[in-house]
Structure formats: C-alpha cells, structure tokens
Write a protein that holds these residues in place. Structure first.
Motif, short mmCIF file in Angstrom:
data_model
loop_
_atom_site.label_atom_id
_atom_site.label_comp_id
_atom_site.label_asym_id
_atom_site.label_seq_id
_atom_site.Cartn_x
_atom_site.Cartn_y
_atom_site.Cartn_z
N GLY A 1 10.45 9.02 13.73
CA GLY A 1 10.31 7.81 12.92
C GLY A 1 9.31 7.92 11.79
O GLY A 1 9.08 6.96 11.07
N GLY A 2 8.69 9.07 11.62
CA GLY A 2 7.64 9.20 10.61
C GLY A 2 8.12 9.86 9.34
O GLY A 2 9.31 9.80 9.01
N VAL A 3 7.19 10.52 8.63
CA VAL A 3 7.52 11.06 7.31
C VAL A 3 8.55 12.18 7.34
O VAL A 3 9.23 12.43 6.36
CB VAL A 3 6.27 11.59 6.56
N TYR A 4 8.67 12.88 8.47
CA TYR A 4 9.64 13.97 8.53
C TYR A 4 10.91 13.59 9.29
O TYR A 4 11.71 14.45 9.65
CB TYR A 4 8.99 15.21 9.16
N VAL B 1 9.48 4.06 -2.99
CA VAL B 1 9.69 2.87 -2.17
C VAL B 1 10.01 3.35 -0.75
O VAL B 1 11.12 3.79 -0.48
CB VAL B 1 10.84 2.02 -2.72
N SER B 2 9.01 3.33 0.14
CA SER B 2 9.26 3.86 1.47
C SER B 2 8.63 2.97 2.53
O SER B 2 7.69 2.23 2.24
CB SER B 2 8.71 5.28 1.58
N PRO B 3 9.17 3.01 3.76
CA PRO B 3 8.72 2.08 4.79
C PRO B 3 7.23 2.18 5.11
O PRO B 3 6.62 1.21 5.53
CB PRO B 3 9.55 2.47 6.01
N ASP B 4 6.64 3.36 4.92
CA ASP B 4 5.23 3.46 5.31
C ASP B 4 4.27 3.29 4.14
O ASP B 4 3.08 3.53 4.27
CB ASP B 4 4.96 4.76 6.09
N MET B 5 4.76 2.87 2.98
CA MET B 5 3.87 2.72 1.84
C MET B 5 2.78 1.68 2.11
O MET B 5 1.65 1.81 1.63
CB MET B 5 4.65 2.37 0.56
N GLY C 1 1.80 -6.60 15.08
CA GLY C 1 3.11 -6.38 15.69
C GLY C 1 4.24 -6.59 14.71
O GLY C 1 5.18 -5.81 14.62
N LEU C 2 4.11 -7.66 13.91
CA LEU C 2 5.13 -7.94 12.90
C LEU C 2 5.24 -6.79 11.91
O LEU C 2 6.33 -6.38 11.52
CB LEU C 2 4.75 -9.22 12.13
N ALA C 3 4.05 -6.26 11.51
CA ALA C 3 4.04 -5.15 10.55
C ALA C 3 4.79 -3.96 11.11
O ALA C 3 5.61 -3.35 10.43
CB ALA C 3 2.60 -4.77 10.21
N LEU C 4 4.54 -3.65 12.39
CA LEU C 4 5.22 -2.50 13.01
C LEU C 4 6.73 -2.74 13.08
O LEU C 4 7.53 -1.83 12.84
CB LEU C 4 4.67 -2.25 14.41
N MET C 5 7.10 -3.99 13.39
CA MET C 5 8.53 -4.30 13.47
C MET C 5 9.21 -4.14 12.11
O MET C 5 10.28 -3.55 12.00
CB MET C 5 8.75 -5.72 13.98
N LEU C 6 8.56 -4.66 11.07
CA LEU C 6 9.13 -4.55 9.72
C LEU C 6 9.27 -3.09 9.30
O LEU C 6 10.30 -2.67 8.80
CB LEU C 6 8.22 -5.27 8.71
N GLN C 7 8.20 -2.35 9.56
CA GLN C 7 8.20 -0.94 9.17
C GLN C 7 9.30 -0.17 9.92
O GLN C 7 10.03 0.61 9.34
CB GLN C 7 6.83 -0.36 9.49
N GLY C 8 9.40 -0.45 11.23
CA GLY C 8 10.42 0.21 12.04
C GLY C 8 11.82 -0.14 11.57
O GLY C 8 12.69 0.71 11.45
N THR C 9 12.03 -1.43 11.25
CA THR C 9 13.35 -1.86 10.80
C THR C 9 13.74 -1.15 9.51
O THR C 9 14.86 -0.67 9.37
CB THR C 9 13.34 -3.39 10.56
N PHE C 10 12.80 -1.07 8.57
CA PHE C 10 13.13 -0.45 7.29
C PHE C 10 13.30 1.05 7.42
O PHE C 10 14.10 1.64 6.70
CB PHE C 10 12.10 -0.83 6.22
N THR C 11 12.55 1.68 8.34
CA THR C 11 12.77 3.11 8.57
C THR C 11 14.17 3.32 9.12
O THR C 11 14.89 4.23 8.72
CB THR C 11 11.74 3.66 9.59
N HIS C 12 14.57 2.41 10.03
CA HIS C 12 15.89 2.51 10.63
C HIS C 12 16.99 2.33 9.58
O HIS C 12 17.97 3.05 9.55
CB HIS C 12 16.02 1.47 11.73
N LEU C 13 16.78 1.35 8.70
CA LEU C 13 17.82 1.03 7.72
C LEU C 13 17.87 2.00 6.55
O LEU C 13 18.93 2.34 6.06
CB LEU C 13 17.60 -0.39 7.16
N MET D 1 5.15 -3.65 1.21
CA MET D 1 6.31 -2.77 1.32
C MET D 1 7.61 -3.57 1.12
O MET D 1 8.52 -3.17 0.40
CB MET D 1 6.27 -2.11 2.71
N LEU D 2 7.63 -4.76 1.74
CA LEU D 2 8.80 -5.63 1.63
C LEU D 2 9.05 -6.00 0.16
O LEU D 2 10.19 -6.03 -0.30
CB LEU D 2 8.55 -6.90 2.45
#
Lengths: 403, 295
Positions: A41-44, B222-226, B109-121, B52-53
C-alpha cells in the motif's frame, strides 16, 4: 534380551524406511509454498505489490497448479517497506508455515533483512524488484536469485552511452538511502571509467516533495547531465521540478530507474524523449503482449518489469523443482543455475553462479505525446543491451561463487 | 558569480526564494490547522488528507468534467469545505464535549481511510496535472530562473493568508467568531447561532487545505500520500508558531520554508529534520510557541 533386540531392529528398519521414503516423495510437507513479500500500500505498491501476487499466481496456474503431484500454494504479506516487518514475516513463514521460497522483495532495505533470514533457514529468495547489487556481491548467498535488473545494469545501460556521446560532466540528485547510494556509486564508477567526471551531488531524503533547491544546485553546477538516482514518486517529483525550472531545456536529465507506472504519471511533454534502461517492456513483441494482456485483464493495469520478472522466476523455480525431483533448496538452486530460463521475459538468459540472472536489457525512450496511441503506450525500444554488457562481469566480492 | 565568505550568493538567493515558495504552502496549511485548533480546539489530523483530496478533486474535475485549473481553484475549496462541514456536523459534533484526544483519533482514522481509499482507487504512483497554460514558462532573474507558476503560488497564498488573518482579527465577523468560541453560552444568549459558526469555521479551515491542494497539484505529483508527508511538518510549524495563533501560523510557515531552503543549500541531508530541531529548541525556550500566548 531377545525381544528388546528385535524391537531395536524393527525401529532401525522403520527409521531407515521413513528416511528413504521422505527422499522418494521429494516434496516436503506435501506441498510447495511460495510467499510473496512486497509493499502492498505504500510508495512501491504499484511497481510490485498486489501485481506481483497476481503474476506469481498466474505462473502457478500456467504451470498447472501442481508440481511432482503435489499442490503449489501462494501466500502474500505487506512489508510496509520496513525491514523489521519484512524479516519478521519471513521468519514466521519459514519457521511455522513451511514456506519454501519467498518472492516479491522490493525495497533493497527489506530484501537485505529478508534474505538473511531465508539464507539462515536454507530457503530460496527469488528477488524480483530490488535494485541494489549487494544481493549478488557482498551480501550474496547460495540461496539468492536476483532476477529483473540491478543498479549495475541501469548504470551501464543509461550512463555509459551518454558519456561515450560526449556528456562528460555529471551531477547527481540521489535518494538518501541504501538504494540511491548504491546507484550513485556504481554510476560514478561507469562515468570515471569512461573518461567523464562527477562535478557534484546532492542527497535528497526519501519522499521529498519539493526538489526545487536541489534542481537549483544542479543548475548552477555547470553539468552536462543531471542524473536522477532515485525512484518512484521521488523520480516523478524531481523531474517535474527540473522541467519547471527550465533545467530540461538546457541540460540532459537522465532517469536512472524509471518504471512504466512512473513514466505514465508524468506529463509526456516533460518526460518525452528521456532515455532509460529497463528489464522489460510489455509492448515489445507478441509474446510480451500476450502475457501482458492476460495480466492486465486480471490486475487492471499493464505489468511493471518486476511483475513480469516475478512470473518468470516463479516459473523457472517450479521447472527446477520438477527437474530436480525435490523441493530441497540446494538441489533446486543447482537446477535453476543449470537450466536456462527462457520465456517472454527472460531472453538469452542464464542464472549466474553468484545468483545474478543475466538477460537482455533494453534501452528505451519515453514517447512524446504525439507518438502515443493510448495511455499504455509509453516506451519506444531503441536498443537491446546484451545481458553480459548490461550486468558486467561477476565480481569476486561474492565469497561462495568466487573461484 | 558573486561570492561572500566562499558562499555563492546567486545560489543562496535562489534558495531563499525557493524557501519562500515552499513556505507559502506551509503557511496555507498551517493557517487552516491554526484556525481549527485556535477557535474550535479540534486537533485536525485529517488536514493533510483533505489537502490530498483537494489535489485529487482538481485532477478529477479536469479529467472527468473538463473543469480547468482556474475554476477548480474556486470550486474545489468549496467542495472540500462542504466535506469538512459534513465531518464536523456528523462526526465531530457528537464528541465535541469529550477530551481533545477523541477528535484527534477520529480525524487520524479518517485520514488513514481517505488515504487508503485513494491508494486503492488510483494506485500509489501519482497522477499528472499540468500547469495552466497562462502560467507556463518563467523569468530569468539575475540570480535564478523563476517559474511563473511558483511566483503565482507566493502571491496567491500571501493574499489568501493575509485576507484570512484580517477577517478573523479585524472584522466584526471575526470578533463574533472569537467570542463565540471563547464563551459560547453568552454569545448564544445574544442570539448568535454558535453551532453554525463552529461548523462554518471548520468548513473554512478545511477549505484552505483544499485550496492548497489545488495549488499543489501542478507542481507535486497528485498522490495519496502527499498529505501525510506534509502533515507532520505542518504540525511542527503550528507548534513553533504557537498553537492557535493565526498570525503565528502564517509567519512561521513562511519562515520555516526559508529555514528549510537554507538547510537544503548548506546540508541537504538535514533538510527534513531541521524544522523538528527548531521545534525542540522553541519548545524548550518558549513552550507556548513563538507567537503563542502563555496559558
């Protein structure tokens, strides 16, 4: 006394039978278990991650799902790019879950920790996406197989032709951790050997979002080439900034490690025209396209080179088990080094004594916007680099392989 | 090139200017945090995710709806602000009377959920967003090449920050706001709808993060962890400036950008830690922060 002797004899016979029985069966625990360890789930995550799991599963299915009549099982875990998390997972896998080989293996730092555990337990590491060449030099092991590419191939493939073409003065923007340092060091060696010089370098922390200061320093260094010894988001951000500050107009910028997914994330007007080295490109010929199409149908995006490598090495590992008639690591590794891998990924390939898989690499150019037929049309292959030219000779720093 | 004590002055000026540009982002983000903490006493760990959003909304607006950068600069902060309003109304208000830790954990928690969702999408490699045509190119100053877009960042963020500061510190609306959070019962008695003010303030603070996100989209990937990369730094800035001090957040944001720029020039390896080193020094010598009021 007599009955006791009899039972002793019986015990000895049964033991002998049991031992020979195990050898005849060939497969320990009645199955072959392959673990996929990667950043999920990270950068890689995009360059190996779940895609590597998919690739390994595809290899197992294409192989037929069983080897020597025993089932093949694939399990996976997220290493979060943390060496401690990765090595703990691998330890759990080999000690209590009967894993025979671990593949994936992305961030060089995690791979270093994981291969140590695997070697201690005499289990095979199938390294698909790490770049450091340490795993076949100073941290080499009889149980390592390093597949897709490494820093040596990247430096030879990208740096040498540029120095030969008269670009003598180099400046490095380097990711400040093991991988970046290794890449910079190897590339510096190539530059010096070919009559060039390094006029300066900056080390940018991993995950830097703003590269403008580093770009300014590169700009004032008077270098002919600014080399980006970084990867993933760091590469994307540093190149974007270089373009914004006009560096790409006045100076050559060389990306030393670029994955298709990263090139896809960049504006073609910025990245278009850049030359780089890769171990695989999906749109090379019918064989690569056929596999990549199947991969994309399952995974949703085109395969990165490490994912194709993960398929190729899993297939070779399973073939070696079949040929060896056992999943015992030493016997399998001997077969892997004896048999030549040959598939859509591995061309003119062989696994060298030190564990380095030598195969053809490709010098590619990132296509400009008007050359692209669609979003997946990213690279144009300009030149095939023969494996031995790309990976160079085996170094004597690997103790067990040196003669 | 002019040098002074062996330092390349041109390079140095370039770094100072670059520092100011980054400082503009820090100022925008820390300002939002400072408003939300200063007025509402909510430690909003989702600020980075909302930034990020903002960047993702700008990207989606362009790619799915054809809405360009300039329109996104107006609509995206409103959309992010609306999400903030919903967050405040349905998630934060029910726990408003609990310990601050609850809101911190909830927003984290919300931040982690948002980040996870956008990484997934969208995956983790990031998406590209071009600099608007009008701001492409740049000017060659005597000491550096200044891209037009970066100059725009400085101007726009200083205008937005100064306007926000003026509104909160100098206008009647700002006075209501400050009074309403200081003594809600009294203000309620005067007929002022305090819960509404709280909701709108939260929406505004969050909208600033959305604005920063749109500003950042063309220059960063534009990336989920920015957001998570930025958040910790920005929190340090808010602490250095003094928790809740509006002016402190703006000035420290700009100042820390410059400090970071100078560090990148003299010793790049320390550039990610220098702000935390400053934070430690400030906390040891002036626990309430540079511009904070002693409790």
């Amino acid at each position: 006394m007599k009955p006791m002797k009899k039972s002793l004899l019986a015990a000895a016979v049964t033991t002998a039978f049991a031992v020979s029985g195990a050898q005849a069966a060939g497969i320990s625990d009645d199955k072959v278990k392959i673990g996929v360890l990667a950043d999920m789930g990270g950068v890689y995550a995009d360059i190996c991650g779940k895609g590597c799991v998919t690739a390994v599963e595809m290899a197992v299915e294409d192989f037929g799902g069983t080897v020597l009549g025993k089932p093949i099982e694939v399990i996976s875990a997220d290493d979060q790019n943390k060496p401690d998390v990765g090595s703990a997972k691998v330890r759990e896998w080999v000690e209590s879950e009967g894993v025979d080989a671990v593949t994936g293996l992305v961030a060089s730092s995690v791979t270093g920790a994981a291969t140590k555990v695997l070697t201690d337990n005499k289990k095979i590491a199938l390294i698909s996406t790490s770049a450091s060449h340490a795993f076949t030099t100073k941290a080499c092991s009889p149980y390592n197989a390093h597949w897709t590419y490494n820093v040596v191939a990247l430096a030879n493939g990208t740096v040498k032709p540029m120095v030969d073409a008269g670009k003598k003065k180099w400046f490095f923007i380097t990711a400040d951790y093991a991988f970046g340092h290794a890449l910079e060091k190897v590339a510096t060696g190539v530059i010096n050997e070919n009559g060039g010089e390094v006029v300066g370098a900056v080390r940018a922390p991993l995950g830097t979002t703003d590269f403008s200061s580093y770009v300014l320093q590169a700009q004032s260094s008077g270098a002919d080439v600014v080399a980006l010894a970084n990867a993933g988001a760091d590469f994307v951000n540093s190149l974007k900034t270089a373009a914004e500050f006009g560096l790409t107009e006045t100076t050559d910028v060389a990306g030393l490690l670029v994955f298709t997914h990263n090139a896809q994330a960049l504006d073609p007007n910025i990245a278009g025209g850049m030359k780089l080295t890769t171990g695989f490109y999906w749109d090379m010929d019918d064989q690569t396209r056929e596999w990549s199409k199947r991969f994309k149908e399952r995974h949703g995006s085109i395969p990165a080179m490490g994912q194709a490598g993960a398929y190729s090495m899993t297939m070779h590992y399973l073939n070696a088990i079949k040929a060896a008639g056992t999943d015992e690591s030493d016997a399998v590794m001997a077969k892997m080094k004896e048999m030549k891998p040959d598939d859509f990924f591995a061309r003119n390939a062989y696994l060298r004594a030190d564990g380095r898989m030598v195969h053809d690499m490709y010098q590619v150019r990132i296509k400009k916007a008007d050359e692209r037929a669609n979003g997946d049309d990213i690279f144009a292959i300009e030149k095939v680099i023969p494996g031995e030219e790309a990976f160079g000779p085996m170094l004597d720093s690997c103790n067990f392989a040196a003669k | 090139m002019a040098t002074f004590l062996g330092i390349n002055l041109f390079g140095l000026f370039g770094q100072l200017l670059v520092g100011l540009i980054n400082g503009s982002f820090y100022a925008l983000l820390s300002l939002g945090l400072a408003i939300i903490f200063g007025l509402l006493k909510i430690i909003n760990f989702a600020q980075g995710a909302l930034y990020m959003l903002g960047a993702f909304f700008a990207w989606m607006a362009l790619n799915y709806m054809g809405i360009n950068y300039w329109a996104a600069l107006i609509f995206v902060p409103l959309a992010v602000g609306l999400i903030g309003i919903l967050m405040e109304r349905f998630l934060l208000r029910p726990i408003a009377n609990e310990d601050h830790l609850y809101s911190l954990l909830l927003t984290f928690g919300l931040a982690l959920m948002l980040q996870g969702t956008f990484t997934h999408l969208f995956g983790s490699s990031g998406l590209s967003y071009s600099i608007p045509e009008e701001l492409k190119g740049g000017n060659r100053l005597p000491f550096m090449y200044l891209p037009n877009y970066r100059a725009w960042i400085i101007v726009a963020s200083i205008v937005v920050c100064a306007g926000t500061w003026y509104m909160i510190e100098k206008t009647k609306l700002g006075a209501y706001l400050r009074a309403g959070t200081e003594n809600p019962q009294l203000m309620q008695a005067f007929g002022i709808n305090v819960p509404l003010i709280v909701t709108l303030t939260f929406g505004f603070g969050v909208g600033l993060a959305g604005f920063a996100g749109v500003m950042a989209a063309p220059v960063y990937s534009v990336s989920p962890d920015m957001g998570s990369n930025m958040l910790i730094v920005v929190f340090a800035i808010v602490v250095i400036g003094g928790m809740g001090s509006i002016g402190g957040a703006i000035l420290t944001g700009l100042g820390m950008g410059i400090v970071e720029g100078l560090t990148k020039y003299f010793y790049p390896e320390a550039s990610t830690t220098v702000i935390f080193a400053v934070m430690v020094i400030v906390l040891l010598t002036k626990p309430a922060g540079l511009f904070g009021k002693e409790a």
